[in-house]
Structure formats: C-alpha cells, structure tokens
Write an enzyme that holds these catalytic residues in place. Structure first.
Site, PDB file in Angstrom:
ATOM      1  N   GLU A  22      -4.063   2.264  -1.271  1.00 12.95           N
ATOM      2  CA  GLU A  22      -3.712   3.433  -2.097  1.00 12.95           C
ATOM      3  C   GLU A  22      -2.219   3.777  -2.024  1.00 12.95           C
ATOM      4  O   GLU A  22      -1.748   4.667  -2.742  1.00 12.95           O
ATOM      5  CB  GLU A  22      -4.546   4.645  -1.654  1.00 12.95           C
ATOM      6  N   HIS A  29     -10.521  -9.886   3.326  1.00  7.41           N
ATOM      7  CA  HIS A  29     -10.113  -8.554   2.824  1.00  7.41           C
ATOM      8  C   HIS A  29      -8.650  -8.279   3.191  1.00  7.41           C
ATOM      9  O   HIS A  29      -7.854  -7.822   2.380  1.00  7.41           O
ATOM     10  CB  HIS A  29     -11.046  -7.519   3.460  1.00  7.41           C
ATOM     11  N   PHE A  62       9.278  -0.605   3.169  1.00  5.25           N
ATOM     12  CA  PHE A  62       8.001  -1.277   3.443  1.00  5.25           C
ATOM     13  C   PHE A  62       7.618  -1.060   4.904  1.00  5.25           C
ATOM     14  O   PHE A  62       8.126  -1.751   5.800  1.00  5.25           O
ATOM     15  CB  PHE A  62       8.127  -2.774   3.131  1.00  5.25           C
TER      16      PHE A  62
HETATM   17  O1  LIG Z   1      -4.932   0.670   5.677  1.00  2.21           O
HETATM   18  C1  LIG Z   1      -5.888  -0.081   5.862  1.00  2.21           C
HETATM   19  N1  LIG Z   1      -6.896  -0.121   4.936  1.00  2.21           N
HETATM   20  C2  LIG Z   1      -7.961  -0.930   5.113  1.00  2.21           C
HETATM   21  N2  LIG Z   1      -8.930  -0.914   4.169  1.00  2.21           N
HETATM   22  C3  LIG Z   1      -9.065   0.145   3.199  1.00  2.21           C
HETATM   23  C4  LIG Z   1      -8.237  -0.121   1.938  1.00  2.21           C
HETATM   24  O2  LIG Z   1      -6.856   0.050   2.195  1.00  2.21           O
HETATM   25  C5  LIG Z   1      -8.636   0.874   0.845  1.00  2.21           C
HETATM   26  O3  LIG Z   1      -8.443   2.188   1.316  1.00  2.21           O
HETATM   27  C6  LIG Z   1     -10.097   0.720   0.408  1.00  2.21           C
HETATM   28  O4  LIG Z   1     -10.328  -0.659   0.069  1.00  2.21           O
HETATM   29  C7  LIG Z   1     -10.437   1.594  -0.781  1.00  2.21           C
HETATM   30  O5  LIG Z   1      -9.586   1.291  -1.857  1.00  2.21           O
HETATM   31  C8  LIG Z   1      -8.032  -1.774   6.238  1.00  2.21           C
HETATM   32  N3  LIG Z   1      -9.112  -2.679   6.440  1.00  2.21           N
HETATM   33  O6  LIG Z   1     -10.058  -2.768   5.605  1.00  2.21           O
HETATM   34  O7  LIG Z   1      -9.143  -3.401   7.473  1.00  2.21           O
HETATM   35  C9  LIG Z   1      -6.965  -1.728   7.193  1.00  2.21           C
HETATM   36  O8  LIG Z   1      -6.954  -2.442   8.229  1.00  2.21           O
HETATM   37  N4  LIG Z   1      -5.947  -0.883   6.969  1.00  2.21           N
END
Ligand SMILES: O=c1[nH]c(NC[C@H](O)[C@H](O)[C@H](O)CO)c([N+](=O)[O-])c(=O)[nH]1
Length: 199
Positions: free
Chosen positions: A65, A133, A158
């Site tokens: 996001e 992912h 960044f």
């Molecule tokens: O900021 C992160 N988001 C993560 N997932 C959530 C992603 O950023 C989104 O918020 C979600 O997919 C909804 O859009 C992570 N993992 O899944 O591992 C992570 O390690 N760090």
C-alpha cells in the site's frame, strides 16, 4: 578481519532541514523493526533541523500500500493526523482524499493543511516467507515507488527492507549488537534530496 566497503558516505554539505516538510509513510507489518526504522529516520530529520510540525507520519497496512499512499500524500490528499509528531509516531489511518475533503475528522484528530512535501520516506519491512509472495511485493513496490518519485518530481526515499531472514531485518534497524539503523540514512537522504528540489 573482513573490512566492509559498503555503507552511505555522508555529504560534505550539511543540508539545512529547517525549511523542509517531510512525510513518513510506513507499513504496519513487522512493527518491531518498523518502529526502530521510523525512530531512526525522525531522529536524523530533527538532527538536521526539520521541525516536529513539519514531520507528518502516517501508516498503511502493508508495503504493497506504500506507493498509493505516497502518491496521495504528494498530490495533496488531506491527511487526518494528530496535533504533533509524538502522537503521530503511533501511526494514523490515511485521511480522505480531495474528493471527500469535506469529511469531518474524527473527534480528537485534526486535518493537516495541504502544504506540499519536500520529500517522502516510504518505510516497509518485507521478510521472505515460504512462497513467492515476497518477490512479487518487493518487485511491485520498488518499481511503483520509483514511478511515484519520477512522475511527481518529489523525492521518495526507498525505505523498504527486503530481508531474507528476521536477523537481516533486525540488523538493518540497528536492533542487533553489530547492526546499523538504516532509517537514519533515509532521514539524511530525505533532507539532502528535499533541499535539492525545494520549491
Ligand atoms: O509490509 C509487508 N507486507 C506484507 N504483506 C502484506 C502486503 O504488503 C499487503 O498489505 C497485502 O497484500 C494487502 O494488499 C508482508 N508479507 O506478506 O510477508 C511483509 O513481510 N511485509
């Protein structure tokens, strides 16, 4: 003893942060590391003279996001925020955009004025899991943040850790004996880049 050549060399110019307005947009995944990174960035912003009232912090669910939130912060979407940076450190939900500018802020929360930002620091912590992912989010977020920066002309620092292990993330937030808090580097980068492009 191995001698590392890695690391940021500080500029010989001591940039003055006092006129700058900086937003920090951080994710709420892996908050033990996130909180240290945000604190490191804030410490360096203030060390360089950026005023508390000009450091606006807001949070989003995850790193995926970050690009949209940074884009909306730059474009001037209202941010519902508490009155000072201390309250903001807890992270606040993202405010409504211009299309809902008239939305009344919840009790106890004020809507910050739409003043332009000189730099935005995007902070997230991605840690590799057992699926792909991680790779997809890292790739999408890094390219999108670069696009927000180039499209807007506003520096987007960044600050997304792409760690293969928890230890790597802790180390890069200065949470291990030999670690270094990269949030500090991002705060310094925001002041330098924000000074270059100040309106
Ligand atoms: O900021 C992160 N988001 C993560 N997932 C959530 C992603 O950023 C989104 O918020 C979600 O997919 C909804 O859009 C992570 N993992 O899944 O591992 C992570 O390690 N760090």
């Amino acid at each position: 003893m191995s001698h590392t050549i890695k690391g940021l060399s500080e500029s010989s110019v001591k940039y003055d942060g006092s006129p700058l307005r900086v937003a920090i947009v951080h994710a709420r995944w892996n908050t033990t590391v996130i909180d240290a990174l945000v604190a490191g960035a804030v410490a360096k912003l203030k060390e360089r003279g950026v005023k508390d009232s000009n450091i606006i912090i807001q949070s989003v669910p995850g790193s995926f996001e970050l690009p949209l939130a940074c884009s909306r912060v730059i474009s001037g979407a209202h941010i519902q925020a508490a009155s000072n940076v201390t309250d903001l450190l807890g992270g606040l939900s993202f405010g409504s955009g211009n299309s809902r500018a008239g939305t009344p802020a919840p009790a106890g929360v004020v809507t910050m004025p739409n003043e332009p930002f000189d730099a935005v620091i995007a902070i997230g912590v991605l840690i590799k899991g057992s699926t792909m992912h991680f790779e997809y989010i890292c790739d999408a977020v890094s390219h999108a943040l670069m696009k927000v920066q180039l499209d807007s002309g506003v520096p987007v620092i960044f600050g997304v850790l792409t760690a293969l292990t928890d230890e790597q993330a802790l180390d890069r937030a200065g949470l291990t004996p030999t670690g270094h808090n990269h949030g500090e580097d991002w705060g310094l980068a925001a002041v330098e880049m924000g000074s270059h492009v100040r309106r």
